[in-house]
Write a protein that holds these residues in place. Structure first.
Motif, PDB file in Angstrom:
ATOM      1  N   LYS A 154       0.853  -1.192   0.000  1.00 10.94           N
ATOM      2  CA  LYS A 154       0.000   0.000   0.000  1.00 10.94           C
ATOM      3  C   LYS A 154       0.885   1.237   0.000  1.00 10.94           C
ATOM      4  CE  LYS A 154      -0.396   0.146   5.023  1.00 10.94           C
ATOM      5  NZ  LYS A 154      -1.276   0.209   6.156  1.00 10.94           N
ATOM      6  N   LYS A 155       0.280   2.373  -0.251  1.00 15.74           N
ATOM      7  CA  LYS A 155       1.015   3.637  -0.205  1.00 15.74           C
ATOM      8  C   LYS A 155       1.240   4.012   1.258  1.00 15.74           C
ATOM      9  CE  LYS A 155       0.821   8.417  -1.661  1.00 15.74           C
ATOM     10  NZ  LYS A 155       0.014   9.471  -2.216  1.00 15.74           N
ATOM     11  N   PRO A 156       2.440   4.434   1.626  1.00 14.73           N
ATOM     12  CA  PRO A 156       2.689   4.821   3.026  1.00 14.73           C
ATOM     13  C   PRO A 156       1.809   5.995   3.440  1.00 14.73           C
ATOM     14  CG  PRO A 156       4.752   4.603   1.821  1.00 14.73           C
ATOM     15  CD  PRO A 156       3.655   4.502   0.819  1.00 14.73           C
ATOM     16  N   GLU A 157       1.321   5.954   4.673  1.00 11.29           N
ATOM     17  CA  GLU A 157       0.432   6.996   5.164  1.00 11.29           C
ATOM     18  C   GLU A 157       1.189   8.262   5.536  1.00 11.29           C
ATOM     19  OE1 GLU A 157      -0.912   4.529   8.222  1.00 11.29           O
ATOM     20  OE2 GLU A 157      -2.224   3.398   6.894  1.00 11.29           O
ATOM     21  N   LYS A 158       2.434   8.123   5.967  1.00  9.27           N
ATOM     22  CA  LYS A 158       3.238   9.279   6.367  1.00  9.27           C
ATOM     23  C   LYS A 158       4.335   9.515   5.341  1.00  9.27           C
ATOM     24  CE  LYS A 158       2.713   8.564  11.331  1.00  9.27           C
ATOM     25  NZ  LYS A 158       3.433   8.354  12.591  1.00  9.27           N
ATOM     26  N   LYS A 159       4.584  10.756   5.015  1.00  9.65           N
ATOM     27  CA  LYS A 159       5.673  11.123   4.103  1.00  9.65           C
ATOM     28  C   LYS A 159       6.993  11.137   4.858  1.00  9.65           C
ATOM     29  CE  LYS A 159       3.423  12.387   0.279  1.00  9.65           C
ATOM     30  NZ  LYS A 159       3.602  11.784  -0.980  1.00  9.65           N
ATOM     31  N   ASP A 160       8.042  10.725   4.187  1.00  6.81           N
ATOM     32  CA  ASP A 160       9.407  10.739   4.736  1.00  6.81           C
ATOM     33  C   ASP A 160       9.498  10.061   6.106  1.00  6.81           C
ATOM     34  OD1 ASP A 160      10.139  12.091   2.472  1.00  6.81           O
ATOM     35  OD2 ASP A 160       9.996  14.064   3.396  1.00  6.81           O
ATOM     36  N   TYR A 161       8.851   8.911   6.243  1.00  6.88           N
ATOM     37  CA  TYR A 161       8.843   8.212   7.523  1.00  6.88           C
ATOM     38  C   TYR A 161       9.390   6.786   7.395  1.00  6.88           C
ATOM     39  CZ  TYR A 161       7.088   6.738  12.078  1.00  6.88           C
ATOM     40  OH  TYR A 161       6.988   6.259  13.359  1.00  6.88           O
ATOM     41  N   TYR A 162       9.133   6.132   6.256  1.00  6.89           N
ATOM     42  CA  TYR A 162       9.578   4.756   6.039  1.00  6.89           C
ATOM     43  C   TYR A 162      10.750   4.731   5.068  1.00  6.89           C
ATOM     44  CZ  TYR A 162       5.036   3.634   8.033  1.00  6.89           C
ATOM     45  OH  TYR A 162       3.948   3.552   8.841  1.00  6.89           O
ATOM     46  N   LYS A 163      11.625   3.731   5.243  1.00  8.49           N
ATOM     47  CA  LYS A 163      12.730   3.557   4.314  1.00  8.49           C
ATOM     48  C   LYS A 163      12.980   2.068   4.091  1.00  8.49           C
ATOM     49  CE  LYS A 163      16.130   4.193   7.977  1.00  8.49           C
ATOM     50  NZ  LYS A 163      17.280   4.940   8.409  1.00  8.49           N
TER      51      LYS A 163
ATOM     52  N   TYR B 139      18.356  -9.379   1.302  1.00  6.06           N
ATOM     53  CA  TYR B 139      17.014  -9.268   1.851  1.00  6.06           C
ATOM     54  C   TYR B 139      16.661  -7.808   2.078  1.00  6.06           C
ATOM     55  CZ  TYR B 139      17.581 -14.243   2.541  1.00  6.06           C
ATOM     56  OH  TYR B 139      17.790 -15.572   2.316  1.00  6.06           O
ATOM     57  N   MET B 140      15.377  -7.476   1.803  1.00  3.86           N
ATOM     58  CA  MET B 140      14.885  -6.111   1.969  1.00  3.86           C
ATOM     59  C   MET B 140      13.824  -6.098   3.070  1.00  3.86           C
ATOM     60  SD  MET B 140      14.246  -4.975  -1.965  1.00  3.86           S
ATOM     61  CE  MET B 140      13.415  -6.456  -2.494  1.00  3.86           C
ATOM     62  N   THR B 141      13.853  -5.053   3.875  1.00  2.37           N
ATOM     63  CA  THR B 141      12.826  -4.857   4.884  1.00  2.37           C
ATOM     64  C   THR B 141      12.416  -3.383   4.874  1.00  2.37           C
ATOM     65  OG1 THR B 141      14.503  -4.486   6.580  1.00  2.37           O
ATOM     66  CG2 THR B 141      13.607  -6.704   6.416  1.00  2.37           C
ATOM     67  N   VAL B 142      11.250  -3.107   5.415  1.00  2.00           N
ATOM     68  CA  VAL B 142      10.786  -1.739   5.556  1.00  2.00           C
ATOM     69  C   VAL B 142      11.032  -1.330   7.000  1.00  2.00           C
ATOM     70  CG1 VAL B 142       8.770  -0.229   5.509  1.00  2.00           C
ATOM     71  CG2 VAL B 142       9.027  -2.002   3.791  1.00  2.00           C
ATOM     72  N   GLU B 143      11.713  -0.205   7.169  1.00  2.00           N
ATOM     73  CA  GLU B 143      12.024   0.294   8.510  1.00  2.00           C
ATOM     74  C   GLU B 143      11.459   1.688   8.692  1.00  2.00           C
ATOM     75  OE1 GLU B 143      16.071  -2.085   9.692  1.00  2.00           O
ATOM     76  OE2 GLU B 143      16.163   0.053   9.463  1.00  2.00           O
ATOM     77  N   VAL B 144      11.331   2.080   9.937  1.00  2.00           N
ATOM     78  CA  VAL B 144      10.853   3.409  10.282  1.00  2.00           C
ATOM     79  C   VAL B 144      12.081   4.289  10.486  1.00  2.00           C
ATOM     80  CG1 VAL B 144       9.185   4.610  11.721  1.00  2.00           C
ATOM     81  CG2 VAL B 144       9.159   2.145  11.635  1.00  2.00           C
ATOM     82  N   ARG B 145      11.980   5.540  10.079  1.00  3.99           N
ATOM     83  CA  ARG B 145      13.129   6.422  10.195  1.00  3.99           C
ATOM     84  C   ARG B 145      13.522   6.597  11.658  1.00  3.99           C
ATOM     85  NH1 ARG B 145      11.129  12.651   9.672  1.00  3.99           N
ATOM     86  NH2 ARG B 145       9.657  12.451  11.346  1.00  3.99           N
ATOM     87  N   GLU B 146      14.753   6.944  11.856  1.00  2.00           N
ATOM     88  CA  GLU B 146      15.276   7.112  13.219  1.00  2.00           C
ATOM     89  C   GLU B 146      15.172   8.532  13.681  1.00  2.00           C
ATOM     90  OE1 GLU B 146      19.212   5.615  13.004  1.00  2.00           O
ATOM     91  OE2 GLU B 146      18.532   3.613  12.592  1.00  2.00           O
TER      92      GLU B 146
END
Length: 175
Positions: free
Chosen positions: A105-114, A168-175
């Motif tokens: 899905k499209k991320p709900e927050k901008k510049d938050y996931y990487k 391997y790829m994962t989705v992380e939250v920005r620090e």
């Protein structure tokens, strides 16, 4: 361990129930046929109960509780695409291979996931020199991430043959 503990709690509650005389047990009767759109609510006893041995169990309190439950279900952001990159490198060629990553899905927050890779700098032929590098945008803001790139430097590959590596790829939250 949980099974042993649960068994112990079950045994101890049986022992407690046997030690307390005449615990009033209120039977739950079958539900009433409800109106359209309304939930079925079981009926409760309204009179004292006479036991088979002549004892009378007094009804002290009779209440009905109706609760409304609302749930909010969150589906986590996940990578749903597999990426297979195959390239032929001849001599000292330098290759830039673009690839796309699709999310559920499209991320709900901008510049938050990487996107995080298990390794970004790879020595594909195991000779001690980094010859393959993976680049991706710093943040994910769309359902399909298009600005991903694999750079292969043929001058740093010293061994001939077919080389492969799983990353391997994962989705992380920005620090």
């Amino acid at each position: 361990m949980k099974k042993i503990l649960l068994g112990f709690l079950l045994i101890s509650s049986i022992g407690i129930a046997e030690s307390i005389p005449a615990i009033p047990i209120i039977p739950i009767l079958p539900p009433i046929e409800g109106e359209v759109g309304k939930p079925d609510v079981p009926t409760l006893p309204t009179e004292d109960k006479i036991e088979s041995d002549g004892r009378i169990r007094k009804l002290e309190k009779n209440t009905t509780v109706l609760m409304n439950v609302q749930l909010k279900v969150e589906v986590p952001l996940e990578i749903i695409s597999d990426v297979d990159i195959e390239a032929m490198v001849i001599d000292d060629m330098k290759l830039e291979i673009p690839f796309e990553i699709e999310l559920n899905k499209k991320p709900e927050k901008k510049d938050y996931y990487k996107i995080k890779f298990s390794e970004n700098k790879i020595d594909i032929d195991s000779d001690g020199q980094i010859d393959t590098t993976i680049y991706t945008p710093p943040y994910i803001n769309t359902k399909i991430v298009k600005d991903n790139m694999v750079y292969i430097d043929g001058a740093k590959i010293s061994k001939e043959g077919k080389h492969s590596r799983k990353v391997y790829m994962t989705v992380e939250v920005r620090e």
